[in-house]
Enzyme design. Structure first.
Site, PDB file in Angstrom:
ATOM      1  N   TYR A  75      39.047  21.596  45.777  1.00 16.24           N
ATOM      2  CA  TYR A  75      38.586  22.629  46.706  1.00 16.24           C
ATOM      3  C   TYR A  75      37.070  22.765  46.619  1.00 16.24           C
ATOM      4  CZ  TYR A  75      37.657  27.227  48.672  1.00 16.24           C
ATOM      5  OH  TYR A  75      37.132  28.265  49.400  1.00 16.24           O
ATOM      6  N   SER A 127      31.732  28.234  49.217  1.00 15.77           N
ATOM      7  CA  SER A 127      32.437  28.981  48.175  1.00 15.77           C
ATOM      8  C   SER A 127      31.642  29.010  46.882  1.00 15.77           C
ATOM      9  CB  SER A 127      33.804  28.322  47.918  1.00 15.77           C
ATOM     10  OG  SER A 127      34.415  28.841  46.753  1.00 15.77           O
TER      11      SER A 127
END
Length: 326
Positions: free
Chosen positions: A152, A127
């Protein structure tokens, strides 16, 4: 090819499975169908894949190591794409343990399966969040990624390090793809563009953090799939024992879009005005994302071509049709 796609009922997973099946490959889709968002959307995606004769679905959790190894032993996968993960930056602020369980333990079990049952290439989702609050725009692969702003991001950076170690020790060809704000039809309801559309149509306030002064590199799903498929067939070749067959790429649109302009485009597509609620900066968020895709263009012939105006119109057309909105 026989490809295992984890997170097959998810947004990117669904589109990848369909693209591979259209090319004639054999696909096994794995997903635990969790209830992080409406499972009906996941079931409806799967329903579009079931008619393909070379598709089979396995409802299973990556954290179940014995079951995963049994699946590998009986399937002879040539390629693996890991898209299964606990997603979402905001949710990581309230339930960080979910990311430790799914993104670390689950990915660890998958690496173990690839070690014991070698594949030609493991591709996994990373990501743009790993860049943290980097001020060097566009975000380059050479930028530091050791200061994550949320769990995350930390879990995705950990995935990169885990894959690097397994590639080094066990010669597993692996590639990580740092996705930049993927959007489009059949997307995730927790993503901003999806929730914005819901709120605009319901005449509810749309919340813009940092008083709307944010920029994002929105990347349309078709462009992401083009880059992902190209990457899948191009594992990094290690020509000496000192080389590690592990590589990372950015997959983004290479354009930073102002969030307020993004909302304006969405308003135009929906034919409705938004009620805007301006809020301070949110914990764990970043001010701007924009991908340096030079490596992806050179190695994968990656060529994102969908402008935000076109991509959002495609999303809105799907949204109105799926939810039967006139």
């Amino acid at each position: 090819m026989h490809v295992l796609v984890t997170g097959a009922a998810g947004f990117i997973g669904f589109f990848l499975c369909r693209a591979l099946l259209e090319q004639g490959h054999k696909v096994c889709g794995l997903d635990n169908l969790d209830a992080y968002y409406d499972p009906r959307l996941k079931q409806d995606r799967l329903a579009l894949l079931q008619p393909y004769p070379h598709f089979r679905f396995q409802e299973q959790d990556l954290r179940d190591g014995p079951a995963l190894r049994q699946l590998f032993a009986s399937s002879s996968f040539t390629h693996v794409v890991n898209l299964a993960a606990q997603a979402g930056v905001r949710y990581s602020l309230v339930n960080p343990a979910a990311y430790l369980q799914s993104n670390l333990m689950g990915f660890g079990e998958l690496l173990e399966a690839c070690r014991k049952y070698p594949v030609e290439h493991l591709v996994y989702a990373s990501s743009s969040s790993v860049y943290g609050a980097s001020h060097y725009i566009p975000l380059s692969l050479s930028a530091r990624t050791d200061s994550p702003l949320n769990l995350y991001a930390a879990s995705k950076k950990a995935n990169e390090l885990m894959a690097q170690a397994y590639s080094h020790l066990y010669r597993i060809p692996a590639t990580g793809l740092r996705f930049f704000t993927v959007y489009g039809p059949w997307g995730r309801p927790d993503m901003a563009y999806f929730s914005f559309a819901q709120k605009i149509l319901a005449d509810e306030p749309v919340q813009l953090f940092n008083h709307g002064r944010l920029q994002r590199d929105f990347t349309y799903i078709d462009d992401i799939i083009q880059g992902l498929v190209a990457c899948l067939w191009r594992p990094l070749q290690a020509n000496s024992p000192n080389e590690v067959p592990h590589k990372i790429y950015n997959l983004g649109n290479n354009k930073a879009v102002d969030l307020e302009y993004f909302v304006t485009v969405l308003e135009n597509c929906l034919g409705r005005k938004a009620q805007i609620e301006y809020l301070p900066m949110q914990r764990g968020d970043v001010y701007v994302t924009c991908a340096d895709i030079a490596d992806s263009v050179r190695d994968l012939h990656f060529s994102p071509s969908t402008d935000i105006e076109v991509g959002l119109m495609h999303f809105v057309c799907w949204y109105k049709d799926y939810y039967r909105i006139s």
